[in-house]
Design an enzyme around this catalytic site. Structure first.
Site, PDB file in Angstrom:
ATOM      1  N   LYS A  31       4.831  71.189  21.773  1.00 19.45           N
ATOM      2  CA  LYS A  31       4.123  72.478  21.991  1.00 19.45           C
ATOM      3  C   LYS A  31       3.093  72.560  23.017  1.00 19.45           C
ATOM      4  O   LYS A  31       2.339  71.462  23.137  1.00 19.45           O
ATOM      5  CB  LYS A  31       3.254  72.762  20.612  1.00 19.45           C
ATOM      6  CG  LYS A  31       2.511  74.058  20.849  1.00 19.45           C
ATOM      7  CD  LYS A  31       1.627  74.421  19.628  1.00 19.45           C
ATOM      8  CE  LYS A  31       0.570  75.234  19.915  1.00 19.45           C
ATOM      9  NZ  LYS A  31      -0.396  75.600  18.915  1.00 19.45           N
ATOM     10  N   ALA A  51      -1.232  81.271  15.881  1.00 22.03           N
ATOM     11  CA  ALA A  51      -2.733  81.518  16.029  1.00 22.03           C
ATOM     12  C   ALA A  51      -2.998  83.068  15.395  1.00 22.03           C
ATOM     13  O   ALA A  51      -2.256  83.971  15.572  1.00 22.03           O
ATOM     14  CB  ALA A  51      -3.237  81.381  17.468  1.00 22.03           C
ATOM     15  N   GLY A  52      -4.094  83.315  14.799  1.00 21.58           N
ATOM     16  CA  GLY A  52      -4.884  84.361  14.396  1.00 21.58           C
ATOM     17  C   GLY A  52      -4.578  84.835  12.967  1.00 21.58           C
ATOM     18  O   GLY A  52      -5.063  85.885  12.808  1.00 21.58           O
ATOM     19  N   GLY A  66      -8.029  80.558  15.651  1.00 20.70           N
ATOM     20  CA  GLY A  66      -9.199  80.283  14.690  1.00 20.70           C
ATOM     21  C   GLY A  66      -9.760  81.508  14.321  1.00 20.70           C
ATOM     22  O   GLY A  66     -10.664  81.327  13.485  1.00 20.70           O
ATOM     23  N   ASN A  87      -3.139  77.064  11.345  1.00 21.32           N
ATOM     24  CA  ASN A  87      -3.937  75.943  10.820  1.00 21.32           C
ATOM     25  C   ASN A  87      -5.049  76.414  10.277  1.00 21.32           C
ATOM     26  O   ASN A  87      -5.285  76.226   8.940  1.00 21.32           O
ATOM     27  CB  ASN A  87      -4.173  75.087  11.962  1.00 21.32           C
ATOM     28  CG  ASN A  87      -4.882  73.835  11.783  1.00 21.32           C
ATOM     29  OD1 ASN A  87      -5.227  73.429  10.508  1.00 21.32           O
ATOM     30  ND2 ASN A  87      -5.207  73.043  12.613  1.00 21.32           N
ATOM     31  N   THR A  88      -6.187  77.022  10.735  1.00 23.97           N
ATOM     32  CA  THR A  88      -7.338  77.479  10.235  1.00 23.97           C
ATOM     33  C   THR A  88      -7.333  78.101   8.983  1.00 23.97           C
ATOM     34  O   THR A  88      -8.168  78.110   7.970  1.00 23.97           O
ATOM     35  CB  THR A  88      -8.224  78.209  11.349  1.00 23.97           C
ATOM     36  OG1 THR A  88      -8.179  77.596  12.440  1.00 23.97           O
ATOM     37  CG2 THR A  88      -9.606  78.515  10.660  1.00 23.97           C
TER      38      THR A  88
END
Lengths: 77, 263
Positions: B106, B193-194, B167, B215-216
Protein backbone atom coordinates in the site's frame (compact mmCIF):
# COMPACT_ATOMS: atom_id res chain seq x y z
CA UNK A 1 29.50 -8.28 25.62
CA UNK A 2 30.90 -5.49 23.50
CA UNK A 3 32.20 -3.32 26.35
CA UNK A 4 34.68 -6.02 27.40
CA UNK A 5 36.67 -5.62 24.20
CA UNK A 6 40.42 -5.27 24.60
CA UNK A 7 42.50 -2.76 22.73
CA UNK A 8 44.15 -5.34 20.48
CA UNK A 9 40.75 -6.60 19.22
CA UNK A 10 40.02 -4.92 15.94
CA UNK A 11 36.55 -3.37 15.88
CA UNK A 12 34.45 -1.52 13.35
CA UNK A 13 32.61 1.66 14.14
CA UNK A 14 29.13 1.61 12.62
CA UNK A 15 25.68 3.14 12.99
CA UNK A 16 22.59 1.01 13.67
CA UNK A 17 19.19 2.70 13.52
CA UNK A 18 20.85 6.03 14.12
CA UNK A 19 22.92 4.89 17.10
CA UNK A 20 26.66 4.49 17.13
CA UNK A 21 28.06 1.01 17.83
CA UNK A 22 31.31 -0.92 17.70
CA UNK A 23 31.37 -4.52 16.51
CA UNK A 24 34.25 -6.96 16.19
CA UNK A 25 35.88 -7.11 12.78
CA UNK A 26 34.66 -10.11 10.81
CA UNK A 27 31.06 -9.75 11.97
CA UNK A 28 28.54 -10.56 9.26
CA UNK A 29 25.29 -8.66 8.86
CA UNK A 30 23.39 -11.69 10.19
CA UNK A 31 25.80 -11.71 13.14
CA UNK A 32 25.12 -8.02 13.76
CA UNK A 33 21.36 -8.62 13.81
CA UNK A 34 21.82 -11.45 16.32
CA UNK A 35 24.21 -9.34 18.37
CA UNK A 36 21.49 -6.76 18.98
CA UNK A 37 19.02 -9.51 19.88
CA UNK A 38 16.94 -10.13 16.76
CA UNK A 39 16.27 -13.06 14.46
CA UNK A 40 17.68 -12.32 10.97
CA UNK A 41 14.70 -14.18 9.48
CA UNK A 42 12.27 -11.63 10.93
CA UNK A 43 13.85 -8.33 9.98
CA UNK A 44 14.97 -6.46 6.89
CA UNK A 45 18.34 -4.78 6.73
CA UNK A 46 19.43 -1.75 4.79
CA UNK A 47 23.18 -1.15 4.57
CA UNK A 48 24.34 2.24 3.35
CA UNK A 49 20.90 2.85 1.78
CA UNK A 50 20.84 -0.47 -0.13
CA UNK A 51 18.73 -3.43 0.97
CA UNK A 52 20.81 -6.48 1.90
CA UNK A 53 18.99 -9.54 0.47
CA UNK A 54 18.10 -11.99 3.23
CA UNK A 55 19.92 -14.77 1.38
CA UNK A 56 23.22 -12.90 1.74
CA UNK A 57 22.90 -11.68 5.37
CA UNK A 58 25.22 -14.45 6.50
CA UNK A 59 27.88 -13.57 3.95
CA UNK A 60 28.06 -9.78 3.84
CA UNK A 61 30.76 -8.48 6.20
CA UNK A 62 30.24 -5.40 8.34
CA UNK A 63 32.69 -2.70 7.27
CA UNK A 64 33.96 0.26 9.26
CA UNK A 65 31.70 3.30 8.80
CA UNK A 66 28.65 1.30 7.67
CA UNK A 67 25.22 2.77 8.28
CA UNK A 68 22.47 0.23 9.02
CA UNK A 69 18.73 0.40 9.26
CA UNK A 70 17.15 -2.72 10.75
CA UNK A 71 13.36 -2.80 10.48
CA UNK A 72 10.39 -5.07 11.00
CA UNK A 73 6.62 -4.92 10.76
CA UNK A 74 4.64 -3.14 13.44
CA UNK A 75 0.99 -2.25 13.75
CA UNK A 76 -0.15 0.46 11.37
CA UNK A 77 -3.13 1.70 9.38
CA UNK B 1 -19.64 -5.51 -12.10
CA UNK B 2 -20.12 -8.85 -10.39
CA UNK B 3 -23.93 -8.80 -10.40
CA UNK B 4 -24.15 -12.11 -12.24
CA UNK B 5 -22.16 -13.97 -9.58
CA UNK B 6 -23.98 -16.13 -7.03
CA UNK B 7 -23.92 -14.79 -3.46
CA UNK B 8 -21.42 -17.34 -2.14
CA UNK B 9 -18.92 -16.66 -4.92
CA UNK B 10 -18.81 -12.89 -4.51
CA UNK B 11 -15.07 -12.59 -4.34
CA UNK B 12 -12.80 -9.79 -5.49
CA UNK B 13 -9.36 -10.01 -7.01
CA UNK B 14 -6.39 -7.68 -6.75
CA UNK B 15 -3.15 -8.35 -8.62
CA UNK B 16 -4.17 -11.96 -9.21
CA UNK B 17 -5.01 -12.67 -5.55
CA UNK B 18 -8.63 -13.47 -4.78
CA UNK B 19 -10.30 -12.62 -1.47
CA UNK B 20 -13.72 -13.22 0.02
CA UNK B 21 -13.62 -10.51 2.68
CA UNK B 22 -14.00 -6.98 1.39
CA UNK B 23 -12.85 -5.46 4.66
CA UNK B 24 -9.18 -4.61 5.12
CA UNK B 25 -8.21 -3.57 8.62
CA UNK B 26 -5.26 -1.67 10.03
CA UNK B 27 -3.22 -2.89 12.98
CA UNK B 28 -2.42 0.44 14.64
CA UNK B 29 -3.73 2.18 17.77
CA UNK B 30 -4.86 -0.96 19.64
CA UNK B 31 -4.41 -1.22 23.40
CA UNK B 32 -2.57 -4.51 23.04
CA UNK B 33 -1.50 -7.03 20.44
CA UNK B 34 -4.04 -9.48 21.92
CA UNK B 35 -6.88 -7.04 21.36
CA UNK B 36 -5.56 -6.30 17.89
CA UNK B 37 -5.54 -9.99 16.96
CA UNK B 38 -9.04 -10.53 18.37
CA UNK B 39 -10.38 -7.57 16.37
CA UNK B 40 -8.82 -8.89 13.15
CA UNK B 41 -10.44 -12.26 13.83
CA UNK B 42 -13.85 -10.69 14.49
CA UNK B 43 -13.61 -8.53 11.36
CA UNK B 44 -13.09 -11.56 9.14
CA UNK B 45 -10.43 -9.56 7.29
CA UNK B 46 -8.06 -11.49 5.06
CA UNK B 47 -5.72 -8.53 4.60
CA UNK B 48 -4.21 -6.30 7.28
CA UNK B 49 -2.11 -3.21 6.79
CA UNK B 50 1.17 -3.00 8.66
CA UNK B 51 3.88 -0.39 9.03
CA UNK B 52 7.64 -0.79 8.60
CA UNK B 53 9.63 0.63 11.50
CA UNK B 54 13.06 0.35 13.12
CA UNK B 55 13.40 -2.55 15.54
CA UNK B 56 13.68 -1.38 19.14
CA UNK B 57 17.34 -2.06 19.85
CA UNK B 58 16.84 -1.36 23.57
CA UNK B 59 14.07 -3.97 23.89
CA UNK B 60 14.74 -6.92 21.55
CA UNK B 61 12.37 -9.22 23.48
CA UNK B 62 9.29 -7.02 23.06
CA UNK B 63 6.37 -9.01 21.58
CA UNK B 64 6.07 -8.74 17.82
CA UNK B 65 3.01 -8.29 15.63
CA UNK B 66 3.84 -11.47 13.73
CA UNK B 67 3.53 -13.45 16.99
CA UNK B 68 -0.13 -12.44 17.20
CA UNK B 69 -1.27 -12.10 13.60
CA UNK B 70 0.12 -14.92 11.48
CA UNK B 71 1.32 -13.66 8.09
CA UNK B 72 0.71 -17.14 6.70
CA UNK B 73 -3.01 -16.87 7.49
CA UNK B 74 -3.59 -13.17 6.90
CA UNK B 75 -2.08 -11.20 4.02
CA UNK B 76 0.19 -8.46 5.32
CA UNK B 77 -0.10 -5.29 3.28
CA UNK B 78 2.92 -3.13 4.14
CA UNK B 79 2.19 0.60 4.05
CA UNK B 80 4.29 3.72 3.70
CA UNK B 81 2.56 5.70 6.43
CA UNK B 82 4.66 8.64 7.53
CA UNK B 83 6.39 9.04 4.16
CA UNK B 84 6.24 12.47 2.60
CA UNK B 85 8.23 11.90 -0.60
CA UNK B 86 8.27 9.27 -3.32
CA UNK B 87 11.86 8.38 -2.38
CA UNK B 88 11.01 7.75 1.28
CA UNK B 89 8.07 5.57 0.26
CA UNK B 90 10.13 3.53 -2.20
CA UNK B 91 12.92 3.04 0.36
CA UNK B 92 10.35 1.81 2.90
CA UNK B 93 8.69 -0.60 0.49
CA UNK B 94 11.99 -2.07 -0.68
CA UNK B 95 12.65 -2.98 2.96
CA UNK B 96 9.09 -4.29 3.34
CA UNK B 97 9.55 -6.52 0.32
CA UNK B 98 12.71 -7.95 1.87
CA UNK B 99 11.16 -8.35 5.33
CA UNK B 100 8.11 -10.20 4.10
CA UNK B 101 8.86 -11.25 0.57
CA UNK B 102 5.68 -9.56 -0.60
CA UNK B 103 5.24 -7.36 -3.62
CA UNK B 104 1.63 -6.35 -2.87
CA UNK B 105 1.96 -3.06 -1.00
CA UNK B 106 0.00 0.00 0.00
CA UNK B 107 1.45 3.31 -1.11
CA UNK B 108 0.61 6.48 0.71
CA UNK B 109 2.65 9.61 0.20
CA UNK B 110 1.39 12.31 2.50
CA UNK B 111 1.54 16.03 1.88
CA UNK B 112 1.33 17.43 5.41
CA UNK B 113 0.82 16.33 9.00
CA UNK B 114 -2.22 18.51 9.66
CA UNK B 115 -4.58 16.90 7.14
CA UNK B 116 -2.58 13.76 6.25
CA UNK B 117 -3.88 14.45 2.77
CA UNK B 118 -2.05 12.56 0.03
CA UNK B 119 0.41 14.45 -2.17
CA UNK B 120 -0.88 13.22 -5.50
CA UNK B 121 2.04 14.45 -7.60
CA UNK B 122 4.50 12.47 -5.47
CA UNK B 123 2.02 9.58 -5.23
CA UNK B 124 1.70 9.19 -9.01
CA UNK B 125 5.48 9.45 -9.42
CA UNK B 126 6.08 6.80 -6.74
CA UNK B 127 3.42 4.50 -8.24
CA UNK B 128 5.19 4.63 -11.60
CA UNK B 129 8.62 3.90 -10.11
CA UNK B 130 7.34 1.08 -7.88
CA UNK B 131 5.37 -0.58 -10.67
CA UNK B 132 8.52 -0.51 -12.79
CA UNK B 133 10.39 -2.27 -9.94
CA UNK B 134 7.84 -5.08 -9.90
CA UNK B 135 5.72 -3.95 -6.96
CA UNK B 136 1.95 -4.39 -7.04
CA UNK B 137 0.82 -1.10 -5.66
CA UNK B 138 -2.50 -0.33 -4.00
CA UNK B 139 -2.60 3.44 -3.94
CA UNK B 140 -4.09 5.74 -1.32
CA UNK B 141 -5.37 8.74 -3.22
CA UNK B 142 -7.67 11.74 -3.11
CA UNK B 143 -11.35 11.29 -3.96
CA UNK B 144 -10.67 12.94 -7.32
CA UNK B 145 -11.61 10.87 -10.39
CA UNK B 146 -8.87 12.42 -12.50
CA UNK B 147 -6.17 11.66 -9.93
CA UNK B 148 -7.53 8.15 -9.44
CA UNK B 149 -7.21 7.62 -13.19
CA UNK B 150 -3.66 8.99 -13.14
CA UNK B 151 -2.80 6.42 -10.46
CA UNK B 152 -4.30 3.65 -12.54
CA UNK B 153 -2.41 4.84 -15.63
CA UNK B 154 0.79 4.87 -13.56
CA UNK B 155 0.32 1.17 -12.79
CA UNK B 156 -1.77 0.99 -9.61
CA UNK B 157 -3.34 -2.45 -9.06
CA UNK B 158 -6.04 -0.83 -6.91
CA UNK B 159 -7.05 2.75 -6.20
CA UNK B 160 -7.99 3.65 -2.65
CA UNK B 161 -9.58 7.07 -2.41
CA UNK B 162 -10.06 8.56 1.03
CA UNK B 163 -13.61 8.76 2.33
CA UNK B 164 -12.54 11.52 4.71
CA UNK B 165 -9.21 12.48 6.36
CA UNK B 166 -7.29 9.64 8.05
CA UNK B 167 -8.52 9.00 11.57
CA UNK B 168 -11.37 11.53 11.29
CA UNK B 169 -14.30 9.09 11.35
CA UNK B 170 -16.39 11.50 9.27
CA UNK B 171 -17.65 8.96 6.75
CA UNK B 172 -17.67 9.26 2.95
CA UNK B 173 -17.71 13.02 2.31
CA UNK B 174 -17.86 12.89 -1.45
CA UNK B 175 -20.16 10.11 -2.65
CA UNK B 176 -20.53 11.78 -6.05
CA UNK B 177 -16.84 11.57 -6.93
CA UNK B 178 -16.43 8.13 -5.32
CA UNK B 179 -19.16 6.86 -7.64
CA UNK B 180 -17.40 8.44 -10.63
CA UNK B 181 -14.16 6.70 -9.62
CA UNK B 182 -15.98 3.36 -9.28
CA UNK B 183 -17.64 3.76 -12.70
CA UNK B 184 -14.43 4.48 -14.58
CA UNK B 185 -11.93 2.24 -12.77
CA UNK B 186 -10.61 -0.95 -14.36
CA UNK B 187 -8.92 -1.96 -11.08
CA UNK B 188 -10.54 -2.48 -7.67
CA UNK B 189 -11.62 0.65 -5.79
CA UNK B 190 -11.45 0.62 -2.00
CA UNK B 191 -12.44 3.40 0.37
CA UNK B 192 -9.39 3.99 2.53
CA UNK B 193 -9.70 6.20 5.60
CA UNK B 194 -12.50 8.26 7.08
CA UNK B 195 -14.96 5.54 8.06
CA UNK B 196 -16.32 6.19 11.56
CA UNK B 197 -19.06 3.66 12.11
CA UNK B 198 -20.85 0.77 10.46
CA UNK B 199 -23.25 2.85 8.36
CA UNK B 200 -20.27 4.67 6.78
CA UNK B 201 -18.82 1.34 5.66
CA UNK B 202 -22.18 0.19 4.30
CA UNK B 203 -22.61 3.50 2.45
CA UNK B 204 -19.18 3.11 0.85
CA UNK B 205 -20.06 -0.39 -0.33
CA UNK B 206 -23.45 0.75 -1.65
CA UNK B 207 -21.58 3.14 -3.94
CA UNK B 208 -20.09 0.08 -5.61
CA UNK B 209 -16.66 0.08 -4.02
CA UNK B 210 -14.88 -3.28 -4.03
CA UNK B 211 -13.87 -2.93 -0.41
CA UNK B 212 -13.19 -0.70 2.56
CA UNK B 213 -9.98 -0.20 4.52
CA UNK B 214 -10.18 1.11 8.07
CA UNK B 215 -8.24 1.22 11.30
CA UNK B 216 -9.28 3.93 13.78
CA UNK B 217 -13.03 3.21 13.54
CA UNK B 218 -12.38 -0.21 15.04
CA UNK B 219 -9.35 0.49 17.23
CA UNK B 220 -10.86 3.56 18.91
CA UNK B 221 -14.34 2.13 19.45
CA UNK B 222 -15.19 1.54 23.11
CA UNK B 223 -15.37 -2.16 22.28
CA UNK B 224 -13.08 -2.73 19.28
CA UNK B 225 -13.97 -6.40 18.90
CA UNK B 226 -17.71 -5.69 18.78
CA UNK B 227 -17.08 -2.87 16.29
CA UNK B 228 -15.00 -5.23 14.15
CA UNK B 229 -18.01 -7.54 13.97
CA UNK B 230 -20.24 -4.58 13.12
CA UNK B 231 -17.92 -3.56 10.29
CA UNK B 232 -17.88 -7.07 8.89
CA UNK B 233 -21.68 -7.09 8.82
CA UNK B 234 -21.84 -3.56 7.39
CA UNK B 235 -19.44 -4.27 4.54
CA UNK B 236 -21.37 -7.41 3.68
CA UNK B 237 -24.74 -5.63 3.92
CA UNK B 238 -23.57 -2.72 1.80
CA UNK B 239 -22.16 -5.06 -0.81
CA UNK B 240 -25.36 -7.10 -0.97
CA UNK B 241 -27.45 -3.93 -1.27
CA UNK B 242 -25.26 -2.71 -4.11
CA UNK B 243 -25.62 -6.00 -5.93
CA UNK B 244 -29.35 -6.15 -5.26
CA UNK B 245 -29.81 -2.71 -6.82
CA UNK B 246 -31.72 -0.26 -4.66
CA UNK B 247 -35.22 1.01 -5.43
CA UNK B 248 -35.68 4.39 -7.06
CA UNK B 249 -36.22 7.29 -4.69
CA UNK B 250 -39.62 9.02 -4.92
CA UNK B 251 -40.59 12.46 -3.84
CA UNK B 252 -43.88 11.33 -2.32
CA UNK B 253 -45.41 8.29 -0.62
CA UNK B 254 -46.34 5.11 -2.47
CA UNK B 255 -48.49 2.61 -0.53
CA UNK B 256 -47.25 -0.93 -0.14
CA UNK B 257 -50.72 -2.42 0.38
CA UNK B 258 -53.03 -2.66 -2.66
CA UNK B 259 -55.60 0.05 -3.08
CA UNK B 260 -57.96 -2.38 -4.85
CA UNK B 261 -60.41 -4.29 -2.63
CA UNK B 262 -60.49 -1.67 0.11
CA UNK B 263 -63.59 -2.14 2.30
Amino acid sequence: MLQSMTTETETHSISVNGEHRRVPAGTTVAGLVQLIGFDPARVAVERNLAVVPRSTLGEVQVEDGDDYEIVHFVGGG
Amino acid sequence: MNAHHPVDADTWTVAGRTFRSRLIVGTGKYKSLEQNAAAVEASGAEIVTVAVRRVNVSDPNAPMLTDYIDPKRVTYLPNTAGCFTAEEAIRTLRLAREAGGWTLVKLEVLAEAKTLYPDMIETVRATELLAREGFEVMVYCTDDPIMARRCEDAGAVAVMPLGAPIGSGLGVQNPVTIRLIVEQAKVPVLIDAGVGTASDAAAAMELGCDGVLMNTAIAEAKDPILMARAMKAAVEAGRLAYRAGRMQKRRYADPSSPLAGLI
